[in-house]
Scaffold this active site. Structure first.
Site, PDB file in Angstrom:
ATOM      1  N   LEU A   1      12.596   7.453  -8.766  1.00  0.00           N
ATOM      2  CA  LEU A   1      13.999   7.773  -9.332  1.00  0.00           C
ATOM      3  C   LEU A   1      14.073   8.538  -7.043  1.00  0.00           C
ATOM      4  O   LEU A   1      13.287   8.503  -6.414  1.00  0.00           O
ATOM      5  CB  LEU A   1      13.986   9.470  -9.711  1.00  0.00           C
ATOM      6  CG  LEU A   1      15.204  10.387  -9.721  1.00  0.00           C
ATOM      7  CD1 LEU A   1      16.285   9.048 -10.644  1.00  0.00           C
ATOM      8  CD2 LEU A   1      15.016  11.270  -9.622  1.00  0.00           C
TER       9      LEU A   1
ATOM     10  N   TYR B   1      27.380   1.045   4.138  1.00  0.00           N
ATOM     11  CA  TYR B   1      27.474   2.261   3.282  1.00  0.00           C
ATOM     12  C   TYR B   1      28.714   2.840   4.364  1.00  0.00           C
ATOM     13  O   TYR B   1      29.123   3.816   4.069  1.00  0.00           O
ATOM     14  CB  TYR B   1      26.641   2.803   2.816  1.00  0.00           C
ATOM     15  CG  TYR B   1      26.024   2.156   0.820  1.00  0.00           C
ATOM     16  CD1 TYR B   1      26.241   0.381   1.297  1.00  0.00           C
ATOM     17  CD2 TYR B   1      24.576   2.855   1.100  1.00  0.00           C
ATOM     18  CE1 TYR B   1      25.405   0.275   0.314  1.00  0.00           C
ATOM     19  CE2 TYR B   1      23.847   2.263   0.165  1.00  0.00           C
ATOM     20  CZ  TYR B   1      24.538   0.905  -0.244  1.00  0.00           C
ATOM     21  OH  TYR B   1      23.303   0.378  -1.130  1.00  0.00           O
TER      22      TYR B   1
ATOM     23  N   HIS C   1      20.162  -7.118   2.632  1.00  0.00           N
ATOM     24  CA  HIS C   1      21.252  -6.641   1.607  1.00  0.00           C
ATOM     25  C   HIS C   1      21.215  -7.675   0.032  1.00  0.00           C
ATOM     26  O   HIS C   1      21.907  -7.966  -1.020  1.00  0.00           O
ATOM     27  CB  HIS C   1      22.084  -5.808   1.758  1.00  0.00           C
ATOM     28  CG  HIS C   1      22.601  -5.019   1.255  1.00  0.00           C
ATOM     29  ND1 HIS C   1      23.701  -3.680   1.794  1.00  0.00           N
ATOM     30  CD2 HIS C   1      22.757  -5.012   0.433  1.00  0.00           C
ATOM     31  CE1 HIS C   1      24.759  -3.536   1.259  1.00  0.00           C
ATOM     32  NE2 HIS C   1      24.138  -3.797   0.408  1.00  0.00           N
TER      33      HIS C   1
ATOM     34  N   MET D   1       6.261   4.405  -3.389  1.00  0.00           N
ATOM     35  CA  MET D   1       8.121   4.352  -3.453  1.00  0.00           C
ATOM     36  C   MET D   1       7.881   5.305  -4.822  1.00  0.00           C
ATOM     37  O   MET D   1       7.781   4.690  -5.986  1.00  0.00           O
ATOM     38  CB  MET D   1       8.439   2.725  -4.060  1.00  0.00           C
ATOM     39  CG  MET D   1      10.096   3.011  -3.986  1.00  0.00           C
ATOM     40  SD  MET D   1      10.705   1.315  -4.000  1.00  0.00           S
ATOM     41  CE  MET D   1      10.272   0.991  -6.020  1.00  0.00           C
TER      42      MET D   1
ATOM     43  N   ASP E   1      18.369   5.770  -0.817  1.00  0.00           N
ATOM     44  CA  ASP E   1      18.531   4.897  -1.155  1.00  0.00           C
ATOM     45  C   ASP E   1      19.827   4.028  -0.374  1.00  0.00           C
ATOM     46  O   ASP E   1      21.038   5.215  -0.067  1.00  0.00           O
ATOM     47  CB  ASP E   1      18.609   3.669  -2.560  1.00  0.00           C
ATOM     48  CG  ASP E   1      18.638   2.708  -2.418  1.00  0.00           C
ATOM     49  OD1 ASP E   1      18.298   1.639  -1.446  1.00  0.00           O
ATOM     50  OD2 ASP E   1      19.849   2.394  -1.765  1.00  0.00           O
TER      51      ASP E   1
ATOM     52  N   GLY F   1       0.888  -1.390   0.235  1.00  0.00           N
ATOM     53  CA  GLY F   1      -0.096   0.100  -0.141  1.00  0.00           C
ATOM     54  C   GLY F   1       1.072   1.442  -0.009  1.00  0.00           C
ATOM     55  O   GLY F   1       0.585   2.377  -0.119  1.00  0.00           O
TER      56      GLY F   1
ATOM     57  N   LEU G   1      18.189   8.394  -4.598  1.00  0.00           N
ATOM     58  CA  LEU G   1      19.280   8.727  -4.786  1.00  0.00           C
ATOM     59  C   LEU G   1      20.170   7.384  -4.622  1.00  0.00           C
ATOM     60  O   LEU G   1      19.710   7.237  -3.369  1.00  0.00           O
ATOM     61  CB  LEU G   1      20.031  10.163  -3.999  1.00  0.00           C
ATOM     62  CG  LEU G   1      21.434   9.983  -4.334  1.00  0.00           C
ATOM     63  CD1 LEU G   1      21.658  11.065  -5.408  1.00  0.00           C
ATOM     64  CD2 LEU G   1      21.446  11.603  -3.027  1.00  0.00           C
TER      65      LEU G   1
ATOM     66  N   LYS H   1      19.857  -1.156   4.514  1.00  0.00           N
ATOM     67  CA  LYS H   1      19.202  -3.144   4.212  1.00  0.00           C
ATOM     68  C   LYS H   1      20.683  -3.559   5.062  1.00  0.00           C
ATOM     69  O   LYS H   1      20.610  -2.959   5.940  1.00  0.00           O
ATOM     70  CB  LYS H   1      20.484  -3.368   3.007  1.00  0.00           C
ATOM     71  CG  LYS H   1      19.658  -1.859   1.505  1.00  0.00           C
ATOM     72  CD  LYS H   1      20.895  -1.959   0.495  1.00  0.00           C
ATOM     73  CE  LYS H   1      20.474  -1.796  -0.714  1.00  0.00           C
ATOM     74  NZ  LYS H   1      20.345  -0.591  -0.879  1.00  0.00           N
TER      75      LYS H   1
END
Length: 318
Positions: A19, A52, A114, A16, A47, A13, A21, A81
């Site tokens: 586009l 990271y 991930h 998203m 994202d 529902g 980043l 993730k």
């Protein structure tokens, strides 16, 4: 074949934005500025991932833009993730809480596994290696998924999904899932179109997010091939770009969003971030889409061949 919307309705529902980043390899000291420029340029999808190692700066930039009144939390779609060292059931929630704390958020819009392969926990190591081999576990991603479902139950995440899963792994997950994966984030671009995976996900109402949508120029070190491809310089891509008076990058991003596939180009250059957002004012023709699809050569940038002997290594589908 065209899709006019700038967002995709997920099976749970939520919406998203198509586009986003990408923040992989966006280093501390520059990633915050990139997030700020992106939000100012209209991006509402950010994202990220624990692995990271830049979530604190991403979170600070998001908080600042909210405080400035540029955007509200409800208007943003924030993704993180679960890293491979936290696949054990007892580690899933604590790992999420670390990301939420770094991001200064109370919930995530989307949380992904991930990679289907679990790693052993070694303090301070994302890729624990011994004698040239990654220290893996046999933790089943199916069990990890059950812990992910609990995060939805607690209201800590709005949607859950996976990343780098192949068709057989998705089928296995679907056979036990109480909550259907909302998203599968995978490598997609005209040199790797993965038509069977795209079709399968569409049939199960699993949204796709394309990482490395520009072919990851400069990322060829992850590919064992001695012949790295530069998709941005492909003659077909350049010809289509000239026809539409757009850049090759804009054509490659439009290639995804026009097919209802989200895409998360990474950049820390303000001009490129802004340029990448200018993809909703033109439409590729069917012949353009077919020409781009015809470029497929099953060339994968992200291969992670060190893990190819593991039972859950995902890049084995025909």
């Amino acid at each position: 074949m065209a899709v006019s919307s700038t967002s995709r309705l997920l099976n749970g529902g939520a919406r998203m934005p198509l586009l986003g980043l990408g923040t992989w390899k966006s280093e501390p000291g520059v990633v915050g500025k990139a997030v700020s420029v992106a939000i100012d340029s209209g991006y509402r999808h950010i994202d990220g991932a624990y692995s990271y190692m830049n979530e604190a700066e991403v979170g600070a930039a998001v908080k600042k833009k909210i405080a400035e009144g540029v955007v509200t939390r409800e208007n943003l779609f924030i993704v993180s993730k679960l890293w491979c060292t936290f696949h054990a059931l007892e580690d899933v929630k604590p790992s999420l809480m670390k990301s939420l704390s770094a991001l200064q958020l109370t919930y995530l819009d989307l949380y992904l596994i991930h990679f289907p392969v679990g790693f052993q926990k070694v303090p301070g190591e994302l890729f624990p290696v011994q004698e040239g081999k990654v220290l893996v576990t046999d933790i089943d991603y199916v069990d990890t998924w059950r812990a992910m479902e609990g995060l939805v139950d607690e209201g800590l995440v709005k949607s859950i999904g996976v990343s780098n899963f192949n068709i057989s792994q998705l089928k296995r997950l679907l056979s036990i899932a109480r909550i259907t994966p909302a998203v599968n984030q995978v490598e997609l671009h005209p040199y790797l179109t993965q038509p069977e995976l795209v079709e399968f996900c569409a049939s199960k109402d699993i949204a796709l997010t394309a990482f490395s949508p520009l072919g990851s120029p400069g990322r060829a070190l992850l590919n064992d091939s001695a012949d790295p491809k530069d998709l941005l310089k492909d003659p077909v891509v350049k010809t289509i770009a000239e026809k539409h008076k757009k850049s090759p990058a804009q054509v490659l991003l439009r290639f995804h969003v026009q097919r209802n596939i989200a895409t998360i180009p990474k950049s820390v250059t303000p001009a490129r971030i802004q340029e990448n957002a200018e993809i909703f004012d033109f439409e590729l023709m069917d012949e353009d889409l077919q020409s781009l699809l015809a470029l497929n050569r099953n060339w994968r940038v992200c291969q992670l061949t060190l893990l190819q002997d593991h039972q859950f290594y995902p890049f084995k589908d025909p």
